[in-house]
Design a protein around this motif. Structure first.
Motif, short mmCIF file in Angstrom:
data_model
loop_
_atom_site.label_atom_id
_atom_site.label_comp_id
_atom_site.label_asym_id
_atom_site.label_seq_id
_atom_site.Cartn_x
_atom_site.Cartn_y
_atom_site.Cartn_z
N GLU A 165 0.44 -1.30 -0.16
CA GLU A 165 -0.08 0.01 0.28
C GLU A 165 1.27 1.19 0.14
OE1 GLU A 165 -0.75 -1.33 4.59
OE2 GLU A 165 0.28 -2.29 2.18
N HIS A 166 2.20 1.07 0.13
CA HIS A 166 2.68 1.80 0.25
C HIS A 166 3.65 2.51 -0.92
CE1 HIS A 166 2.17 3.51 4.86
NE2 HIS A 166 1.83 2.86 4.38
N ARG A 167 4.14 1.29 -1.65
CA ARG A 167 4.96 0.94 -2.92
C ARG A 167 4.63 2.79 -3.86
NH1 ARG A 167 4.95 -5.38 -3.79
NH2 ARG A 167 5.47 -5.99 -1.47
N GLU A 168 3.50 2.91 -4.46
CA GLU A 168 3.22 3.86 -5.52
C GLU A 168 3.21 5.43 -4.62
OE1 GLU A 168 -0.82 6.12 -7.77
OE2 GLU A 168 -0.64 3.87 -6.48
N LYS A 169 3.38 5.40 -3.37
CA LYS A 169 3.97 7.03 -2.89
C LYS A 169 5.33 6.16 -2.84
CE LYS A 169 3.83 9.56 1.19
NZ LYS A 169 4.54 8.79 1.78
N LEU A 170 5.89 5.79 -2.40
CA LEU A 170 7.66 5.47 -2.90
C LEU A 170 7.67 5.93 -3.89
CD1 LEU A 170 8.37 2.83 -0.53
CD2 LEU A 170 8.98 4.95 -0.25
N GLU A 171 7.15 5.05 -5.11
CA GLU A 171 7.88 5.45 -6.72
C GLU A 171 7.72 6.63 -6.73
OE1 GLU A 171 5.60 2.67 -8.11
OE2 GLU A 171 6.16 1.06 -8.33
N ARG A 172 6.57 7.67 -6.69
CA ARG A 172 6.96 9.21 -7.00
C ARG A 172 7.93 9.60 -6.03
NH1 ARG A 172 1.37 8.30 -5.72
NH2 ARG A 172 1.30 9.47 -3.32
N GLU A 173 7.76 8.93 -4.56
CA GLU A 173 9.39 9.91 -4.13
C GLU A 173 10.37 9.49 -4.49
OE1 GLU A 173 7.18 10.42 0.07
OE2 GLU A 173 7.87 8.64 -0.11
N ALA A 174 10.49 8.18 -5.56
CA ALA A 174 11.85 8.29 -5.69
C ALA A 174 12.15 8.85 -6.91
CB ALA A 174 12.09 6.40 -6.73
N TYR A 175 11.37 8.84 -8.16
CA TYR A 175 11.06 10.06 -8.79
C TYR A 175 12.22 11.41 -9.07
CZ TYR A 175 10.47 12.54 -13.02
OH TYR A 175 10.72 13.11 -14.91
N ASP A 176 10.89 12.08 -7.75
CA ASP A 176 11.10 13.14 -6.69
C ASP A 176 12.21 13.18 -6.76
OD1 ASP A 176 8.34 14.36 -7.60
OD2 ASP A 176 7.87 13.48 -6.65
N LEU A 177 13.02 12.51 -5.77
CA LEU A 177 14.16 13.16 -4.88
C LEU A 177 15.69 12.42 -5.85
CD1 LEU A 177 12.84 11.77 -1.39
CD2 LEU A 177 14.00 14.25 -2.64
N LEU A 178 15.42 11.69 -7.25
CA LEU A 178 16.94 10.91 -7.14
C LEU A 178 16.50 10.98 -8.35
CD1 LEU A 178 16.45 6.98 -5.22
CD2 LEU A 178 18.02 9.89 -4.24
N LYS A 179 15.43 11.23 -9.14
CA LYS A 179 15.24 11.49 -11.11
C LYS A 179 15.67 10.55 -11.46
CE LYS A 179 14.36 15.32 -10.47
NZ LYS A 179 13.32 16.45 -9.71
N LEU A 180 15.17 8.73 -11.00
CA LEU A 180 15.44 7.67 -11.21
C LEU A 180 14.40 7.09 -11.35
CD1 LEU A 180 17.85 6.37 -9.05
CD2 LEU A 180 18.22 6.95 -11.35
N ARG A 181 13.55 6.36 -12.79
CA ARG A 181 12.88 5.75 -12.07
C ARG A 181 12.51 5.00 -12.18
NH1 ARG A 181 9.10 8.17 -16.57
NH2 ARG A 181 10.17 9.70 -17.99
N ALA A 182 11.61 4.11 -10.36
CA ALA A 182 11.34 2.89 -10.13
C ALA A 182 11.00 2.44 -10.46
CB ALA A 182 11.64 3.23 -8.87
#
Length: 423
Positions: free
Chosen positions: A406-423
């Motif tokens: 239930e937290h994965r989608e949010k982590l994917e968004r944050e990963a892109y914003d923070l690391l500029k990486l497509r999770a």
């Protein structure tokens, strides 16, 4: 060595103004002496107390009005004090503590020790801990021993003699115990994901908690295992009796279980008493990377409060609340990485507060205890993320795959914003 009765034990005449008192780690607290410290605290002048981990009920927050507490973490009793700001923390590795004492960086004026009655050679066993206490004894101005008839006479690499002790009292009381942590279904799931990384004939380092308890139970069908660990619990007794632990394949101390602290119950203490197949040694043996890396198939199992999506580990605190420790985690993670066939496992539940909070996060809310460059494998109840050799983009994917769904989608968004990486 001068013998004292309880009535003669006047600490105000032994501990000077602003001096630091310390004793053995974990379950080695000499209760008669520490209780006297509490009872007599009003008669002492600005005394400091250094404790590592502790599991008694001797000290309470109100004692901070008269005693200044210092620790290497927020585990057990120290955790109660750190949470309210009554205990200051020295963030350091277990492998550094004895050296800091020797250098005077951690003051050591008066040492309390709990020892067994002497053997036929006049040697006093340090009982249930051997990590930094021998160094402290040699450094201290005064050493006060509680000779407790119920302390197990463990085989110590550095026993004490009467020449090491200035004053002593006698007691006959149970040693502090730490009950095994209850094992949950989540703990068992995490243990199952750890199993593929633990080969036969591996040498183990484990901590305390539900996951280590589950893991040790699951290893009973293994054979040829060894133990070289900063601490051991009751579960080691069961592994030895099951035939899983023989220590026969260790390059160092073959046939011997090596540890620096017994953290358990009378079951463990009775097992360790006069046991020639178990040896208590200082942290210079249990935590030194130069020693540990000589062991092949060295498997290190530690825990964390949270891990970020690139593999950084926080084992110390959340925000301003410090209730973990650096401990030996980095020592063991690095040693396992250098061991031929070795591996380090960081195991944790994926969430807290009933699933509302993910412990796999985009950014840590506390310090980095173990850097991502050292981390091997992170394990939750949703799987194992083997981060060895992975670039950041693949690390992020691996870490999100073991986060709560239930937290994965949010982590994917944050990963892109923070690391500029497509999770």
């Amino acid at each position: 060595m001068r013998e004292l009765t309880g009535a003669e034990l006047d600490l105000s005449g032994l501990i000077k103004k602003s001096e630091t008192v310390m004793w053995g780690n974990a379950c080695a607290e000499p209760l008669t002496l520490t209780e006297a410290l509490v009872e007599q605290r009003k008669n002492l002048d600005n005394v400091n107390v250094f404790m590592a981990s502790a599991f008694s009920n001797t000290f309470s927050p109100e004692h901070a009005e008269d005693l200044t507490f210092i620790s290497t973490g927020g585990v057990g009793t120290a955790g109660v004090l750190t949470k309210i700001g009554a205990c200051d923390v020295i963030p350091c590795h277990v492998s550094q503590v004895a050296g800091y004492i020797e250098m005077g960086k951690i003051p050591c004026d008066v040492v309390f020790v709990q020892v067994s009655p002497p053997n036929e050679r006049g040697e006093y066993s340090l009982g249930v801990t051997s990590d930094f206490i021998y160094t402290a004894v040699k450094k201290a101005r005064i050493v006060i021993a509680e000779i407790n008839s119920q302390t197990p006479r463990t085989i110590c690499s550095q026993p004490l003699t009467a020449d090491d002790i200035d004053y002593c009292i006698y007691s006959d009381r149970p040693v502090v115990e730490m009950q095994p942590a209850p094992v949950t279904e989540i703990d068992r799931k995490i243990s199952a994901f750890c199993q593929p990384f633990i080969p036969e004939k591996a040498t183990l380092q484990v901590g305390i908690g539900g996951v280590p308890e589950a893991l040790m139970a699951d290893l009973s069908s293994h054979r040829g295992l060894g133990i070289h660990s900063g601490m051991i619990s009751d579960s080691v007794v069961d592994l030895v009796k099951s035939g899983a632990v023989t220590n026969e394949h260790k390059e160092i101390d073959p046939g011997i279980t090596i540890t620096g602290a017994l953290i358990g119950t009378k079951k463990l203490y009775d097992f360790a008493d006069n046991n020639p197949d178990l040896r208590m040694v200082p942290a210079s043996v249990t935590h030194d990377i130069r020693v540990l890396s000589q062991l092949s198939n060295f498997v290190s199992m530690n825990s964390a409060l949270e891990v970020d999506i690139t593999g950084q580990v926080n084992a110390e605190g959340i925000g301003a609340k410090y209730f973990g420790s650096v401990g030996g985690q980095v020592d063991y993670v690095r040693a396992a990485g250098l061991s031929p066939g070795g591996v380090s496992l960081i195991a944790l539940r994926s969430s807290a507060k009933g699933g509302a909070v993910s412990k796999i996060v985009s950014q840590l809310s506390g310090p980095v205890t173990t850097p991502r460059s050292d981390v091997g494998i992170i394990v939750t109840e949703f799987g194992a993320a083997d981060l060895r050799g992975l670039p950041l983009s693949r690390r992020v994917k691996a870490m999100i795959s073991i986060a709560p769904p239930e937290h994965r989608e949010k982590l994917e968004r944050e990963a892109y914003d923070l690391l500029k990486l497509r999770a």
